[in-house]
Scaffold this active site. Structure first.
Site, short mmCIF file in Angstrom:
data_model
loop_
_atom_site.label_atom_id
_atom_site.label_comp_id
_atom_site.label_asym_id
_atom_site.label_seq_id
_atom_site.Cartn_x
_atom_site.Cartn_y
_atom_site.Cartn_z
CG LEU A 88 7.89 2.04 -3.55
CD1 LEU A 88 6.52 2.67 -3.75
CD2 LEU A 88 8.45 0.86 -4.54
CG LEU B 43 -1.98 -0.99 1.19
CD1 LEU B 43 -2.51 -0.92 2.72
CD2 LEU B 43 -3.13 -0.71 0.21
CB THR C 134 7.62 -1.61 5.41
OG1 THR C 134 7.51 -1.38 6.50
CG2 THR C 134 8.48 -2.35 4.61
CB CYS C 135 4.83 0.58 1.09
SG CYS C 135 4.16 -0.78 1.26
CB THR C 136 7.10 5.42 2.34
OG1 THR C 136 5.41 5.56 2.17
CG2 THR C 136 7.51 6.70 1.86
#
Length: 152
Positions: free
Chosen positions: A49, A39, A44-46
Site C-alpha cells: 500500500l 491485514l 507485506t500489506c504495508t
C-alpha cells in the site's frame, strides 16, 4: 466463483476508514481499482500500500479511484491510514466478515482474511482486469501498470 474479465463487478456498500459509506455502483462513470489485502499493519500489506501511495500518479493520470479493502475494523483502518499517510480510501469488510471479498472469490475462510487480489473496474462497471498473488507475495507495480493500460 468471482467475477472474470467482462463481468459486471459485484456491487457492495462498505464503510471507509473515515466512517463514510462507499457503494461501488455509485462510482459508475469513473474507473475503480479494488485492492483486496489481508491485514493492516503487516509487513507485506504495508509495503504494497505504501508503494501504491507513492505511485498515485498512475491512478490519478488514468482517472481511477483506488479502494483498498481488508477485513480490518474501521478504527484499525483509520489508524493505518493516518500512520502511513494514505490518501486513498481504505474500506472495512469486517462484518459480515469478508462478505465482499467472498463475492470476489478473494476470501480465505480458513485464515479469516482476504487474499491479495486486484480488480480493475471500468467506468461502466465491468471488470477490465484482474490479478492476484498469494498472501505473503506482494503484487508487482508492473501488474497495475498493465491493468491500467487496458483502460486506455
Amino acid at each position: 466463483m468471482g467475477p472474470t474479465i467482462g463481468d459486471i463487478a459485484p456491487d457492495f456498500t462498505l464503510i471507509d476508514h473515515r466512517g463514510e459509506e462507499v457503494t461501488l455502483s455509485a462510482l459508475r462513470g469513473k474507473p475503480v481499482a479494488l485492492v483486496f489485502f489481508p491485514l493492516a499493519f503487516t509487513g507485506t500489506c504495508t509495503g504494497e500500500l505504501c508503494e501504491l501511495r507513492d505511485s498515485m500518479e498512475l491512478f490519478d493520470d488514468a482517472g481511477v479511484e483506488l479502494l483498498a479493502i481488508s477485513v480490518d475494523s474501521k478504527a484499525t483502518l483509520a489508524r493505518f491510514a493516518e500512520v502511513e499517510g494514505y490518501a486513498f480510501r481504505l474500506l472495512s469488510d469486517f462484518w459480515p466478515h469478508g462478505e465482499v471479498a467472498s463475492r470476489y472469490d478473494s476470501f480465505l475462510p480458513q485464515r479469516g482474511i482476504a487474499t491479495r487480489a486486484t480488480f480493475l473496474i471500468d467506468a461502466s462497471g465491468l471488470v477490465a482486469a484482474a490479478f492476484r498473488t498469494e498472501p505473503g507475495e506482494a503484487r508487482p507495480l508492473a501488474a497495475y501498470r498493465e491493468a491500467l493500460a487496458k483502460l486506455g
